[in-house]
Scaffold this motif. Sequence first.
Motif, PDB file in Angstrom:
ATOM      1  N   ALA A 251      45.623  12.310  34.477  1.00  0.00           N
ATOM      2  CA  ALA A 251      44.341  11.714  34.093  1.00  0.00           C
ATOM      3  C   ALA A 251      43.362  12.761  33.581  1.00  0.00           C
ATOM      4  N   GLU A 252      43.680  14.051  33.760  1.00  0.00           N
ATOM      5  CA  GLU A 252      42.816  15.134  33.290  1.00  0.00           C
ATOM      6  C   GLU A 252      43.678  16.348  33.000  1.00  0.00           C
ATOM      7  N   PRO A 253      43.199  17.228  32.163  1.00  0.00           N
ATOM      8  CA  PRO A 253      43.996  18.416  31.853  1.00  0.00           C
ATOM      9  C   PRO A 253      44.157  19.311  33.072  1.00  0.00           C
ATOM     10  N   LEU A 254      45.299  19.994  33.141  1.00  0.00           N
ATOM     11  CA  LEU A 254      45.606  20.871  34.266  1.00  0.00           C
ATOM     12  C   LEU A 254      45.712  22.305  33.747  1.00  0.00           C
ATOM     13  N   TYR A 255      44.970  23.212  34.385  1.00  0.00           N
ATOM     14  CA  TYR A 255      44.922  24.605  33.950  1.00  0.00           C
ATOM     15  C   TYR A 255      45.513  25.520  35.025  1.00  0.00           C
ATOM     16  N   ALA A 256      46.092  26.617  34.563  1.00  0.00           N
ATOM     17  CA  ALA A 256      46.676  27.593  35.495  1.00  0.00           C
ATOM     18  C   ALA A 256      45.580  28.230  36.344  1.00  0.00           C
ATOM     19  N   GLY A 257      45.838  28.325  37.651  1.00  0.00           N
ATOM     20  CA  GLY A 257      44.863  28.930  38.558  1.00  0.00           C
ATOM     21  C   GLY A 257      44.857  30.439  38.477  1.00  0.00           C
ATOM     22  N   TYR A 258      45.939  31.036  37.992  1.00  0.00           N
ATOM     23  CA  TYR A 258      46.029  32.486  37.862  1.00  0.00           C
ATOM     24  C   TYR A 258      47.139  32.822  36.880  1.00  0.00           C
ATOM     25  N   SER A 259      47.154  34.057  36.447  1.00  0.00           N
ATOM     26  CA  SER A 259      48.152  34.496  35.480  1.00  0.00           C
ATOM     27  C   SER A 259      49.499  34.674  36.165  1.00  0.00           C
ATOM     28  N   VAL A 260      50.569  34.461  35.413  1.00  0.00           N
ATOM     29  CA  VAL A 260      51.926  34.657  35.914  1.00  0.00           C
ATOM     30  C   VAL A 260      52.714  35.444  34.872  1.00  0.00           C
ATOM     31  N   PRO A 261      53.248  36.608  35.242  1.00  0.00           N
ATOM     32  CA  PRO A 261      52.974  37.280  36.509  1.00  0.00           C
ATOM     33  C   PRO A 261      51.593  37.941  36.499  1.00  0.00           C
ATOM     34  N   GLU A 262      51.085  38.276  37.672  1.00  0.00           N
ATOM     35  CA  GLU A 262      49.759  38.885  37.747  1.00  0.00           C
ATOM     36  C   GLU A 262      49.795  40.387  37.474  1.00  0.00           C
TER      37      GLU A 262
ATOM     38  N   ALA B 205      53.247  23.839  40.255  1.00  0.00           N
ATOM     39  CA  ALA B 205      53.130  24.555  41.527  1.00  0.00           C
ATOM     40  C   ALA B 205      53.056  26.064  41.316  1.00  0.00           C
ATOM     41  N   THR B 206      53.844  26.576  40.388  1.00  0.00           N
ATOM     42  CA  THR B 206      53.841  28.010  40.122  1.00  0.00           C
ATOM     43  C   THR B 206      52.450  28.508  39.764  1.00  0.00           C
ATOM     44  N   TYR B 207      51.706  27.703  39.028  1.00  0.00           N
ATOM     45  CA  TYR B 207      50.398  28.134  38.542  1.00  0.00           C
ATOM     46  C   TYR B 207      49.264  27.687  39.457  1.00  0.00           C
ATOM     47  N   GLY B 208      49.596  27.285  40.695  1.00  0.00           N
ATOM     48  CA  GLY B 208      48.570  27.032  41.700  1.00  0.00           C
ATOM     49  C   GLY B 208      47.986  25.635  41.689  1.00  0.00           C
ATOM     50  N   ILE B 209      48.638  24.676  41.041  1.00  0.00           N
ATOM     51  CA  ILE B 209      48.136  23.303  40.988  1.00  0.00           C
ATOM     52  C   ILE B 209      48.834  22.499  42.081  1.00  0.00           C
ATOM     53  N   THR B 210      48.120  22.088  43.089  1.00  0.00           N
ATOM     54  CA  THR B 210      48.721  21.452  44.260  1.00  0.00           C
ATOM     55  C   THR B 210      48.450  19.957  44.356  1.00  0.00           C
ATOM     56  N   ARG B 211      47.441  19.437  43.695  1.00  0.00           N
ATOM     57  CA  ARG B 211      47.101  18.014  43.778  1.00  0.00           C
ATOM     58  C   ARG B 211      46.903  17.435  42.396  1.00  0.00           C
TER      59      ARG B 211
ATOM     60  N   ASP C 184      59.813  37.422  49.453  1.00  0.00           N
ATOM     61  CA  ASP C 184      58.642  37.482  48.578  1.00  0.00           C
ATOM     62  C   ASP C 184      57.999  36.117  48.359  1.00  0.00           C
ATOM     63  N   LEU C 185      58.589  35.059  48.904  1.00  0.00           N
ATOM     64  CA  LEU C 185      58.106  33.704  48.645  1.00  0.00           C
ATOM     65  C   LEU C 185      56.977  33.315  49.591  1.00  0.00           C
ATOM     66  N   VAL C 186      56.045  32.517  49.063  1.00  0.00           N
ATOM     67  CA  VAL C 186      54.999  31.910  49.880  1.00  0.00           C
ATOM     68  C   VAL C 186      55.012  30.417  49.606  1.00  0.00           C
ATOM     69  N   PRO C 187      54.600  29.594  50.573  1.00  0.00           N
ATOM     70  CA  PRO C 187      54.675  28.144  50.380  1.00  0.00           C
ATOM     71  C   PRO C 187      53.626  27.629  49.416  1.00  0.00           C
ATOM     72  N   LEU C 188      53.868  26.439  48.934  1.00  0.00           N
ATOM     73  CA  LEU C 188      52.940  25.756  48.051  1.00  0.00           C
ATOM     74  C   LEU C 188      51.564  25.656  48.703  1.00  0.00           C
ATOM     75  N   GLY C 189      50.527  25.983  47.922  1.00  0.00           N
ATOM     76  CA  GLY C 189      49.166  25.922  48.441  1.00  0.00           C
ATOM     77  C   GLY C 189      48.621  27.264  48.879  1.00  0.00           C
ATOM     78  N   VAL C 190      49.478  28.282  48.933  1.00  0.00           N
ATOM     79  CA  VAL C 190      49.062  29.630  49.324  1.00  0.00           C
ATOM     80  C   VAL C 190      49.027  30.500  48.072  1.00  0.00           C
ATOM     81  N   ALA C 191      47.877  31.090  47.788  1.00  0.00           N
ATOM     82  CA  ALA C 191      47.772  31.964  46.629  1.00  0.00           C
ATOM     83  C   ALA C 191      48.582  33.232  46.875  1.00  0.00           C
TER      84      ALA C 191
ATOM     85  N   LEU D 235      60.949  22.433  45.332  1.00  0.00           N
ATOM     86  CA  LEU D 235      60.117  21.293  44.939  1.00  0.00           C
ATOM     87  C   LEU D 235      60.670  20.659  43.673  1.00  0.00           C
ATOM     88  N   MET D 236      60.995  21.491  42.707  1.00  0.00           N
ATOM     89  CA  MET D 236      61.537  21.029  41.439  1.00  0.00           C
ATOM     90  C   MET D 236      62.894  20.353  41.624  1.00  0.00           C
ATOM     91  N   ALA D 237      63.757  20.967  42.444  1.00  0.00           N
ATOM     92  CA  ALA D 237      65.089  20.402  42.686  1.00  0.00           C
ATOM     93  C   ALA D 237      64.990  19.042  43.368  1.00  0.00           C
TER      94      ALA D 237
END
Length: 609
Positions: free
Chosen positions: A42-53, A153-159, A175-182, A194-196
């Motif tokens: 319903a609205e555009p979704l933007y990356a929360g941070y650069s990948v890779p940082e 999810a990779t770019y920090g979009i959780t909802r 090196d992995l962190v769960p969804l929702g953790v920056a 999540l994708m699978a």
Amino acid sequence: MPRRYLNLTPLPDALAAMRRAFPPGDHAETVPLRLAVGRVTAEPLYAGYSVPEVDIAKFDGYAVKSRDTLGAQDQRPLPITDCARINTGELLPPSFDAVVMVEDTWDDDGIPWVRKSAAAWQNVRHAGEDIRAGELVLPKGHPIRPFDLGALATYGITRLAVRSVRVGIVPTGSDLVPLGVAPDPGQTIETNTLMAEAYLTRMGATCRRYGIVPDDPDLIREAVQEAVAENDLVILSAGSSTGTRDFSRDVVGALGEIIFHGIAVRPGKPVLLASVDGKPVLGMPGYPVAAQTVLREVVGDLLAWWGLSPLRGEELEVRLSRRLASDLGFDEFVPVSVGRVLGTCFATPHPRGGGIQMAVVRANGYIHIPAEREGIEAGEEVRVRLTVPPAEIARTLICVGKRDPALSELRNCLSDTGYMLHCCNASTVGAVLAVRAKTCHVASVCIPETEAAWNDLVLRYLPEVDLLRVQVARTELGIVSAGDLDPDSVATLRFINRPKGSAARVFLDAWLDRQGIDPDGITGYGHEVRTPGAVAAAVSNGFADAGVCPARTAREAGLRFTPLGYESCELLIREELAADEGVATLIRTARSPEFRALLSSAGKGRNPA
């Protein structure tokens, strides 16, 4: 010594072996659909941070100084004493500028010997290579596909607003962190499971995602045993490659029988299949696009063999817009965007690589280069498997050239009209040649605001073509530095450069010429990076003293900025295409006050033209 892939199994042989080992059984269950899949944004979704940082390694191997490898050959290897062991995805130490793959070395009493010279920045993923913070991931009005979820999810979009198989999906990686953790630098959000889950659930499977398991053989073994006891199929995400922290093969090999490890597929080579207690345990690569290939071509094949509904997109015969090379012996899958230009459907490839998720998000299909082909020639007829409904092709506009942030906002505005803009990355010359070949609707070029640049980069290739020019935005470029820039001391500075032909390079060369400075005498002049963020990062972390990037990038990095000039982002359109309804809509949208207002409010570091 690191394990290498000595015998890659051809894809058809791997699928046949899998079917022989795991015949169909009675797998039935009723499950609800995942809420996001099939919904429309319903609205555009933007990356929360650069990948890779930060700059990271593309492959397992050794971080080196490229100059130390000069002259290395198979018959004349060189020992490298100043290096650091590095795994895929790990931070590149500041003092090094390249990564040599394990396959190109051997160990002699703790000292690696290199048999191939390395170019600067070889096998290095630069900061922001996949996507920049604030860049558009999906526009409004976009139906969510399973693979889109991993990117979001990779770019920090959780909802965001049945016959079945029980599938246990186990993510591995310290090196992995769960969804929702920056994630901190060097960490990655766990998105593959999540994708699978989304993809396999659409096939009718009942999926259970387990918690992240660190790179510890004992913990991985316990997780596999638990998942095998509770499911019909187990998928291990990551850990199947040849890094020092990849333990999947050893663990499942001890628990059962390895059927194959490594298949001749790109991306997706490190896939592993084993039988544990008579059940399939599949190790898929950690790179998201490689994981997608394995899910679609291997796991999907197994579930279809077991009686579930395959997710097969519509196929379309099209022309390839430009040549694609490929290695013999590998089945390769390449994301493409398909659009109809002057009555002919063309497929334009996106960048290849297991970690470039935005290539899949931006695409509307993919092509398969068979193992017996060395590539496909421009203009050759190819079969594309669509990942969107076929009706969308008639409403797709293909733009070839630089993906300026302003084009993301234009794409978002255009979605209100019912048309979709697909931006396929290419150099300025590549974009102009696409206009000449009539394989795209529009080209996006970012060139210095000088008559010479226009003549050299555009008119020389299109001398008799009637063109429409639509200026989209302007960007101020300048030299970024940690301290004050003194022209008299430039020759003593270490530079980080942009590719030849880029506006940044043109302005730098002109500035050096005015100062009477020979570029050949500049340290680092030949060190090129592809993104402005990589320039700022190199100066910020002390790898370089100066480089050229936009003013906004310099301000965000807290660095000094010496203005050089303006770069203009323009759309080039053949006049004969201007009457096309979609192209005419694009032109009106690009010139509309609404787009100008959106570009100004978005804060993308661009000034509306």
